[in-house]
Write an enzyme that holds these catalytic residues in place. Sequence first.
Site, PDB file in Angstrom:
ATOM      1  CG  HIS A 319      -2.227  14.387 -62.179  1.00 29.05           C
ATOM      2  ND1 HIS A 319      -2.994  13.689 -61.938  1.00 29.05           N
ATOM      3  CD2 HIS A 319      -1.325  14.698 -61.112  1.00 29.05           C
ATOM      4  CE1 HIS A 319      -2.959  13.031 -60.589  1.00 29.05           C
ATOM      5  NE2 HIS A 319      -1.765  13.735 -60.083  1.00 29.05           N
ATOM      6  CE  LYS A 504     -14.431  15.054 -71.422  1.00 32.37           C
ATOM      7  NZ  LYS A 504     -13.324  14.151 -70.885  1.00 32.37           N
ATOM      8  NE  ARG A 505     -11.996  23.878 -65.396  1.00 30.14           N
ATOM      9  CZ  ARG A 505     -11.361  24.698 -64.607  1.00 30.14           C
ATOM     10  NH1 ARG A 505     -11.033  24.160 -63.318  1.00 30.14           N
ATOM     11  NH2 ARG A 505     -10.986  25.827 -64.809  1.00 30.14           N
ATOM     12  CE  LYS A 510      -9.816  18.700 -69.600  1.00 31.70           C
ATOM     13  NZ  LYS A 510      -9.783  17.332 -69.266  1.00 31.70           N
ATOM     14  CB  THR A 612     -11.120   9.763 -63.670  1.00 29.70           C
ATOM     15  OG1 THR A 612     -11.461  11.511 -63.380  1.00 29.70           O
ATOM     16  CG2 THR A 612      -9.738   9.595 -63.250  1.00 29.70           C
ATOM     17  CE  LYS A 616     -15.190  10.330 -61.493  1.00 31.17           C
ATOM     18  NZ  LYS A 616     -14.469  11.645 -61.527  1.00 31.17           N
TER      19      LYS A 616
HETATM   20  C1  26Q Z   1      -0.891  24.655 -60.823  1.00 29.45           C
HETATM   21  C2  26Q Z   1      -0.041  25.741 -60.688  1.00 29.45           C
HETATM   22  C3  26Q Z   1      -0.849  27.116 -60.429  1.00 29.45           C
HETATM   23  C4  26Q Z   1      -2.142  27.163 -60.836  1.00 29.45           C
HETATM   24  C5  26Q Z   1      -2.821  26.079 -61.138  1.00 29.45           C
HETATM   25  C6  26Q Z   1      -2.137  24.794 -61.081  1.00 29.45           C
HETATM   26  C7  26Q Z   1      -2.817  23.599 -61.500  1.00 29.45           C
HETATM   27  C8  26Q Z   1      -4.342  23.375 -61.010  1.00 29.45           C
HETATM   28  C9  26Q Z   1      -4.771  22.166 -61.159  1.00 29.45           C
HETATM   29  C10 26Q Z   1      -2.178  22.728 -62.476  1.00 29.45           C
HETATM   30  C11 26Q Z   1      -3.053  21.521 -62.780  1.00 29.45           C
HETATM   31  C12 26Q Z   1      -4.485  21.237 -62.299  1.00 29.45           C
HETATM   32  C13 26Q Z   1      -4.959  19.990 -62.495  1.00 29.45           C
HETATM   33  C14 26Q Z   1      -4.883  19.166 -63.313  1.00 29.45           C
HETATM   34  C15 26Q Z   1      -5.533  17.969 -63.644  1.00 29.45           C
HETATM   35  O1  26Q Z   1      -6.750  17.806 -63.112  1.00 29.45           O
HETATM   36  N1  26Q Z   1      -5.183  17.006 -64.476  1.00 29.45           N
HETATM   37  C16 26Q Z   1      -5.964  15.761 -64.630  1.00 29.45           C
HETATM   38  O2  26Q Z   1      -5.565  14.808 -63.794  1.00 29.45           O
HETATM   39  C17 26Q Z   1      -6.429  13.670 -63.911  1.00 29.45           C
HETATM   40  C18 26Q Z   1      -6.043  12.703 -62.930  1.00 29.45           C
HETATM   41  O3  26Q Z   1      -4.931  12.284 -62.938  1.00 29.45           O
HETATM   42  C19 26Q Z   1      -6.153  13.140 -65.175  1.00 29.45           C
HETATM   43  O4  26Q Z   1      -7.148  12.102 -65.394  1.00 29.45           O
HETATM   44  C20 26Q Z   1      -6.418  14.047 -66.356  1.00 29.45           C
HETATM   45  O5  26Q Z   1      -6.072  13.399 -67.591  1.00 29.45           O
HETATM   46  C21 26Q Z   1      -5.536  15.244 -66.081  1.00 29.45           C
HETATM   47  O6  26Q Z   1      -5.886  16.315 -67.037  1.00 29.45           O
END
Ligand code: 26Q
Length: 764
Positions: A319, A504-505, A510, A612, A616
């Site tokens: 991702h 979004k976050r 971003k 995503t 929406k």
């Molecule tokens: C990993 C290890 C330790 C702590 C946290 C994490 C961690 C947690 C959440 C790393 C990444 C995430 C989330 C990532 C995320 O939301 N990515 C998004 O995924 C979407 C679905 O595919 C994409 O549409 C977005 O572009 C992407 O940013």
Amino acid sequence: MAIKFETAVKEELAKYGVEIETADIKQLYNAVSSAALSQVAKKWNRQKKTKRAAYLSAEFLIGRVVYANLLNGGLLDRFKELMIKHDADPEIFERIGDPALGNGGLGRLAACYLESAAYCGIGLDGYGIRYRYGLFRQQIENGFQREYADDWLKWGDPWSVRKDYDAVKVQFGDGYVTAVPYDMAIIGKNGATVNTLRLWQAESDEPFDFNLFNMQKYEKAADSRLKAERLSDVLYPNDDTLQGKKLRLRQEYFFSSASIIDMLRKCGDKPFSSQYAVQLNDSHPTVAIPELILRLTEGGMTFNEAFNEARKTFSYTNHTVMPEAMEKWSLSLMRSVIPHIIPVLRQIQKRLRAELSAKGITDFTPYDIIDNDTVHMARLAVFVSHKVNGVAAIHTEILKDTVLKEWHDLNPDSIINVTNGITPRRWLALCNPELAELVADTLGEDASLTLKGIDRLQDFANDKAFIEKIKQIKRIKKEQLAHYIFEREKREIRLDAIYDVQIKRLHEYKRQLLNILSVLDTCFRIESGELADFTPTVYIFGGKAAPGYYMAKAVIKLINAVSEYVEASPQLRDKIQVVFVTDYNVSYAEKIIPAADISEQISLAGTEASGTGNMKLMLNGAVTLGTYDGANVEIVEQAGEQNNYIFGLRVEEVEKLKGDYTPMRYIDSNPRLKRVVDALTDGTLQDDGSGMFSDLSDSLKNEDRYMVCADFASYCDTRDRLNREYRDEDSFASKRIMNIAGAGYFSSDRSVGEYAKRIWGIKK
Ligand code: 26Q
């Protein structure tokens, strides 16, 4: 035949000694949920013994479940009638908080995929963690973000069933932790398929130690229990990997191991890969790979047999494209948390080197899973998986060209693209029933529920009557949103304005900063009388910053400062509103998205894997103002470039610029950009002595990693054009219609169908 829904609700309420009229919200929530669940219970417990897929994910951002389950169970209309009959409010559950067991896109994607699989009759179960506290609750105090615990269980959890007899023990270096599953039914179309989301809760397997207690060692007696139970306490609020926190690794192994043990048990004597396809949602559950291999060898297989079984079983979704976000753990940390996994990792590494050597590769450095003290989780996932996928076309190409280049060269067929999707049930039918009804009336109900054939709306893009209806619906959704924002934020927003939305976050890539700087530039131009015919605009921002992410928090403060700046000026107030909505979550998204005119998707090209929210928003009739990044590329392909607003550097241009990018060159040569950057430090805006704004200014001038300065002019120009073109409301409505018509491809039914066919080998 299950007893009638209405009777079931009343019987549930009778347990509390109340009736619909006298029940409080929690009683009603519990009763309605239990009654609905009992309608599908039979189906749920009777599962066919065919190959299933398992979606392993550290996050499932399911949002409010009650209405979604009622809809799919075919009970929503009956529920509403029942409530109205008893003079009760069918919208009452709007007050129930969301389970926020995810950060953002990755967690929400998992939830959409579970819903779609169930809807389409695909056997897909989710496995994750039942966090005691979800993503923090955000408050804004004096413009600054503050974080509070999200106690989602205070509403009860009537959709989950605790399964004590399915509990398993998970081994750690310092003892065992019990994993107790809570199962949630994922209800498909009319309840025909019912899949399971199994979330593991950590508990101590040791009873309270009364010996220690009797010896006056009270704290020690509670110690090991506390330690075990802390494991599933909180969701890590970072949506990128940065810190190698021990507890995070424990969490990852905890749910991965429990899930593998669970599946092994269900397999019986049959080969694992004949019963399960396991999808890894990013590298977070990758320890499931050595866990499976370990258990298979313990069951009598050779390492190579077990490895081959694992390869047939696992596939991995990436991702992110940012190399620094690739998950890594230090070997010594791993050794202290899960020592029994290390020998398996070493064997996998040996096999990797053997495969490389066989292909004539002698430099193992870019491939090594264990290199010195570092364990590369993504490499482990890529090596063992039979398929690896990116989440949008451009993202997959970037993976093949950069971060996963070596692996792609090694095995050109293994990296494929599966463009993300969103469930039309939640993101159209439930959140925008007005638009869903129009689609259903025009094309049939199926189109509104599945988006099948929704492209035929193209024929109505210039239909006067249809355009009027689209405009009217947008107006209604704006009224509803304005009402909601008034209730939540105590702020009045005007209805006769463009709703320009970035939700979004908060993340530097971003570029919420680009957005707010351009708003400030608009303010200055209005003040100087330059923009006399500006179409009034409400700029809506929503999103959370990771608690330790200073720059992201600084941007929140800046957005709020610009908002105050506008409010202080009667001239600006007349044209502009800036609203940062508090505690943005799935339910808030369901209110904002249907009311939006503009979908801001302005990440630096090459940084957003997919996005995503963009899908929406298009489905709800907003146009995209965005860069050629992530799924925007495909959105424009589906809906027409002329119906969206694309600006800024392309990936190739970003690559070319990277070597000697000097943001000061842009600042010095663009007086408007200079003015807004100066406003950060010249007293125009107040950061309450935090120093945040001068840090933002320094970061822009010295590094500007995400090239805000380079894209500033192009962004502002495109925004101006949009603002002008909006005034022709009919032609703008045509653009909306073309976007809705083009959204069919982004149904997660399509995405999940692709996974089932191309990766899991599973039929509907
Ligand atoms: C990993 C290890 C330790 C702590 C946290 C994490 C961690 C947690 C959440 C790393 C990444 C995430 C989330 C990532 C995320 O939301 N990515 C998004 O995924 C979407 C679905 O595919 C994409 O549409 C977005 O572009 C992407 O940013």
